[in-house]
Design a protein around this motif. Structure first.
Motif, PDB file in Angstrom:
ATOM      1  N   ASN A   1       0.606  -1.622   0.217  1.00 39.98           N
ATOM      2  CA  ASN A   1      -0.119  -0.097   0.236  1.00 39.98           C
ATOM      3  C   ASN A   1       1.135   1.301  -0.076  1.00 39.98           C
ATOM      4  N   GLY A   2       2.003   0.852  -0.519  1.00 35.75           N
ATOM      5  CA  GLY A   2       2.711   2.618  -0.609  1.00 35.75           C
ATOM      6  C   GLY A   2       2.997   3.103   1.123  1.00 35.75           C
ATOM      7  N   ASN A   3       2.902   2.248   2.296  1.00 29.51           N
ATOM      8  CA  ASN A   3       3.009   2.679   3.139  1.00 29.51           C
ATOM      9  C   ASN A   3       1.990   3.279   4.006  1.00 29.51           C
ATOM     10  N   ASN A   4       1.127   3.343   3.056  1.00 26.21           N
ATOM     11  CA  ASN A   4      -0.552   4.428   3.468  1.00 26.21           C
ATOM     12  C   ASN A   4      -1.084   3.486   3.918  1.00 26.21           C
ATOM     13  N   GLN A   5      -1.342   4.103   5.553  1.00 23.21           N
ATOM     14  CA  GLN A   5      -1.452   3.520   6.643  1.00 23.21           C
ATOM     15  C   GLN A   5      -3.418   3.508   7.377  1.00 23.21           C
ATOM     16  N   SER A   6      -3.857   3.974   5.953  1.00 23.84           N
ATOM     17  CA  SER A   6      -5.307   4.509   6.065  1.00 23.84           C
ATOM     18  C   SER A   6      -5.810   2.943   4.685  1.00 23.84           C
ATOM     19  N   LYS A   7      -4.787   3.061   4.002  1.00 18.19           N
ATOM     20  CA  LYS A   7      -4.984   2.109   3.278  1.00 18.19           C
ATOM     21  C   LYS A   7      -4.534   0.378   3.377  1.00 18.19           C
ATOM     22  N   ALA A   8      -3.651   0.305   4.139  1.00 16.05           N
ATOM     23  CA  ALA A   8      -3.213  -0.849   4.979  1.00 16.05           C
ATOM     24  C   ALA A   8      -4.380  -1.074   6.259  1.00 16.05           C
ATOM     25  N   SER A   9      -4.546  -0.583   7.110  1.00 14.19           N
ATOM     26  CA  SER A   9      -5.443  -0.527   7.740  1.00 14.19           C
ATOM     27  C   SER A   9      -6.945  -1.079   7.154  1.00 14.19           C
ATOM     28  N   THR A  10      -7.269  -0.581   6.141  1.00 12.09           N
ATOM     29  CA  THR A  10      -8.647  -0.940   5.146  1.00 12.09           C
ATOM     30  C   THR A  10      -8.709  -2.464   5.171  1.00 12.09           C
ATOM     31  N   MET A  11      -7.020  -2.967   4.571  1.00 15.15           N
ATOM     32  CA  MET A  11      -7.157  -4.366   3.464  1.00 15.15           C
ATOM     33  C   MET A  11      -6.731  -4.997   5.258  1.00 15.15           C
ATOM     34  N   LEU A  12      -6.176  -5.068   6.501  1.00 19.08           N
ATOM     35  CA  LEU A  12      -6.212  -6.559   7.112  1.00 19.08           C
ATOM     36  C   LEU A  12      -7.368  -5.934   8.315  1.00 19.08           C
ATOM     37  N   GLY A  13      -8.136  -4.402   8.436  1.00 22.88           N
ATOM     38  CA  GLY A  13      -9.417  -5.085   8.119  1.00 22.88           C
ATOM     39  C   GLY A  13      -9.116  -4.484  10.293  1.00 22.88           C
ATOM     40  N   LEU A  14      -8.390  -3.429   9.984  1.00 25.12           N
ATOM     41  CA  LEU A  14      -7.606  -3.255  11.754  1.00 25.12           C
ATOM     42  C   LEU A  14      -8.242  -1.099  11.561  1.00 25.12           C
ATOM     43  N   ASN A  15      -7.982  -0.969  13.251  1.00 30.36           N
ATOM     44  CA  ASN A  15      -8.556  -0.211  13.733  1.00 30.36           C
ATOM     45  C   ASN A  15      -6.940   0.565  12.615  1.00 30.36           C
ATOM     46  N   ARG A  16      -7.340   2.764  12.384  1.00 25.47           N
ATOM     47  CA  ARG A  16      -5.787   2.796  12.096  1.00 25.47           C
ATOM     48  C   ARG A  16      -4.882   2.739  13.185  1.00 25.47           C
ATOM     49  N   GLY A  17      -5.775   3.560  14.069  1.00 20.93           N
ATOM     50  CA  GLY A  17      -4.969   3.323  15.252  1.00 20.93           C
ATOM     51  C   GLY A  17      -4.215   2.039  15.866  1.00 20.93           C
ATOM     52  N   THR A  18      -5.177   0.657  15.805  1.00 21.33           N
ATOM     53  CA  THR A  18      -4.500  -0.420  16.013  1.00 21.33           C
ATOM     54  C   THR A  18      -3.543  -0.942  15.431  1.00 21.33           C
ATOM     55  N   LEU A  19      -2.808  -0.161  14.117  1.00 19.85           N
ATOM     56  CA  LEU A  19      -2.623  -0.916  13.208  1.00 19.85           C
ATOM     57  C   LEU A  19      -0.940   0.244  13.595  1.00 19.85           C
ATOM     58  N   ARG A  20      -1.373   1.504  13.500  1.00 17.13           N
ATOM     59  CA  ARG A  20       0.122   1.497  13.934  1.00 17.13           C
ATOM     60  C   ARG A  20       0.323   1.100  15.404  1.00 17.13           C
ATOM     61  N   THR A  21      -0.404   1.035  16.321  1.00 14.82           N
ATOM     62  CA  THR A  21       0.169   0.257  17.761  1.00 14.82           C
ATOM     63  C   THR A  21       1.335  -1.045  17.110  1.00 14.82           C
ATOM     64  N   LYS A  22       0.578  -1.819  16.423  1.00 14.58           N
ATOM     65  CA  LYS A  22       1.380  -2.585  15.895  1.00 14.58           C
ATOM     66  C   LYS A  22       2.767  -2.545  14.916  1.00 14.58           C
ATOM     67  N   LEU A  23       2.305  -1.310  13.555  1.00 18.27           N
ATOM     68  CA  LEU A  23       3.993  -0.838  13.599  1.00 18.27           C
ATOM     69  C   LEU A  23       4.821  -0.887  14.511  1.00 18.27           C
ATOM     70  N   LYS A  24       4.533  -0.122  15.688  1.00 19.20           N
ATOM     71  CA  LYS A  24       5.656   0.686  16.511  1.00 19.20           C
ATOM     72  C   LYS A  24       5.662  -0.691  17.052  1.00 19.20           C
ATOM     73  N   GLN A  25       5.080  -1.588  17.772  1.00 17.93           N
ATOM     74  CA  GLN A  25       5.534  -2.363  18.252  1.00 17.93           C
ATOM     75  C   GLN A  25       6.709  -3.904  18.038  1.00 17.93           C
ATOM     76  N   TYR A  26       6.503  -3.661  16.505  1.00 22.89           N
ATOM     77  CA  TYR A  26       7.842  -4.342  15.495  1.00 22.89           C
ATOM     78  C   TYR A  26       8.773  -3.141  14.923  1.00 22.89           C
ATOM     79  N   GLY A  27       8.927  -2.826  15.947  1.00 27.12           N
ATOM     80  CA  GLY A  27       9.607  -1.472  14.857  1.00 27.12           C
ATOM     81  C   GLY A  27       9.368  -1.250  14.028  1.00 27.12           C
ATOM     82  N   LEU A  28       8.549  -1.356  12.789  1.00 23.04           N
ATOM     83  CA  LEU A  28       8.047  -0.677  11.475  1.00 23.04           C
ATOM     84  C   LEU A  28       7.766   0.390  11.212  1.00 23.04           C
ATOM     85  N   LEU A  29       7.432   1.520  12.129  1.00 24.85           N
ATOM     86  CA  LEU A  29       7.146   3.218  12.363  1.00 24.85           C
ATOM     87  C   LEU A  29       8.071   3.350  13.120  1.00 24.85           C
TER      88      LEU A  29
END
Length: 99
Positions: A71-99
């Motif tokens: 998704n070209g690092n677009n968090q909104s598109k990625a969160s939709t694709m994953l079925g996650l809330n954007r805030g949850t996605l950001r939390t997970k990205l931080k957890q794994y050192g991806l943000l």
């Protein structure tokens, strides 16, 4: 530059390249089964604890990385694709050192 940008993983330019690669590969399910069989063989008599959490963390990080890259690092598109809330996605990205 973050880990998503530095990744040296295979990148595809077209859908046909993705389909061609996928046709050569096993399913995710069979690959997980093979990996777990190898893991159990190497364990010998070691006790196993928290296997579910270990497997989830091993799978979740590359999943997030691949979806973000797709998704070209677009968090909104990625969160939709994953079925996650954007805030949850950001939390997970931080957890794994991806943000």
């Amino acid at each position: 530059m973050n880990e998503l940008e530095e990744s040296s993983e295979i990148s595809f330019q077209t859908n046909s390249q993705i389909e061609s690669f996928a046709a050569q590969e096993s399913t995710l399910r069979t690959e997980v089964d093979k990996a777990l069989r190898r893991y159990f063989i190497h364990l010998e008599d070691e006790p196993i604890t928290d296997l579910h959490q270990m497997v989830m963390s091993e799978v979740e990080a590359p999943l997030l990385q691949a979806v973000m890259r797709y998704n070209g690092n677009n968090q909104s598109k990625a969160s939709t694709m994953l079925g996650l809330n954007r805030g949850t996605l950001r939390t997970k990205l931080k957890q794994y050192g991806l943000l």
